[in-house]
Design an enzyme around this catalytic site. Sequence first.
Site, PDB file in Angstrom:
ATOM      1  N   ASP A  97      39.146  42.545  41.626  1.00  0.00           N
ATOM      2  CA  ASP A  97      39.813  41.907  40.487  1.00  0.00           C
ATOM      3  C   ASP A  97      39.123  42.177  39.154  1.00  0.00           C
ATOM      4  O   ASP A  97      39.369  41.476  38.178  1.00  0.00           O
ATOM      5  CB  ASP A  97      39.937  40.392  40.715  1.00  0.00           C
ATOM      6  N   GLU A  98      38.274  43.197  39.085  1.00  0.00           N
ATOM      7  CA  GLU A  98      37.631  43.555  37.823  1.00  0.00           C
ATOM      8  C   GLU A  98      37.512  45.068  37.709  1.00  0.00           C
ATOM      9  O   GLU A  98      37.198  45.740  38.686  1.00  0.00           O
ATOM     10  CB  GLU A  98      36.226  42.942  37.713  1.00  0.00           C
TER      11      GLU A  98
END
Length: 334
Positions: A30-31
């Site tokens: 998620d990054e």
Amino acid sequence: MSTYLRLSTEITRLFHRYVPKESIHTYSVDESFLELDGATNLWGDAQIVAQKIKDEIEREFQLPCAIGIGPNMLLSKLCLDLEAKKKGVAEWTYEDVEKKLWPLSPLSEMWGIGRRVEKTLNNMGIFTVGQLARYDLEKLEAKFGIMGNQLYYHAWGIDLSEIGAPIMEGQVSFGKSQILLRDYTEEEEVKNVILEICEEVGRRARSSKMAGRTISLGVGYSKDEFGGGFHRSRSITNPTNITMDIYRVCMELFHEHYQKKTVRQLSVTLSNIVPDESMQLNLFDPELPKRRELGYVMDKIRYRHGSRALLRAVSYTPGGTAVYRSKLVGGHKS
């Protein structure tokens, strides 16, 4: 989890609208880091691009996001964690370091500093990033080696690594921690899981062609025992990434410190890392090269046919966890 991974892939495809693939580094599910050099002439400055990406993610996926902007990976990540997650989009420059970064405490809030490093720094009288930045560089290097040098410069917001490089140059350890699915009361079951964890730690080291001289074992007791546990390390003469060598040292530590209590958490770490080629031949252990090669062969089989293609017998006992965990995606049910 499978839906989560699918959406992550779709969002990464969205990034390709703004920068080429070599300018994208997926840091975690998620990054991601995006390098905008050359793209600002086409899309506008970093603030404009960030807002465009944020708006498109919200419009196309109905998901909120936060974006940190900085002159390097370190400051952009710190900006994300410490400010952008509250505001949505934020930007840090080198001029912001003293005002926004130096007051930060506890030190583990800073990207790249874990609990153990924080504890060591605290014992040295360092409790804020500002104190770290003003600390004597030679003393930090004497204590941490090259990592001390990087800790010092990161406290000043300086990060010369290129996109995709880790926060600390070079892998400093390989480890795995596991919270057990239930309380383990039988000592033999605990040993079985430790062996499974040693297998995974050895595989991770072998995948990077590295070996280690220091082996650490952590055992956490259950709440029924009012918590507690131990974490101990032992260094060996010759570096290794062989599963059974790691397991042998873990068993030594286990038998020395285990208090016959119910166990709920286990961890194994291989540190003091050196290149695999540093594993020396031993006249008293002529089978060492074969055992070393066996680990790589087993890894290749698992990579090609899946993690369940080759498991140790302990994984099929009631205390084994590898069979169950092989069905998970990213550590979660799919």
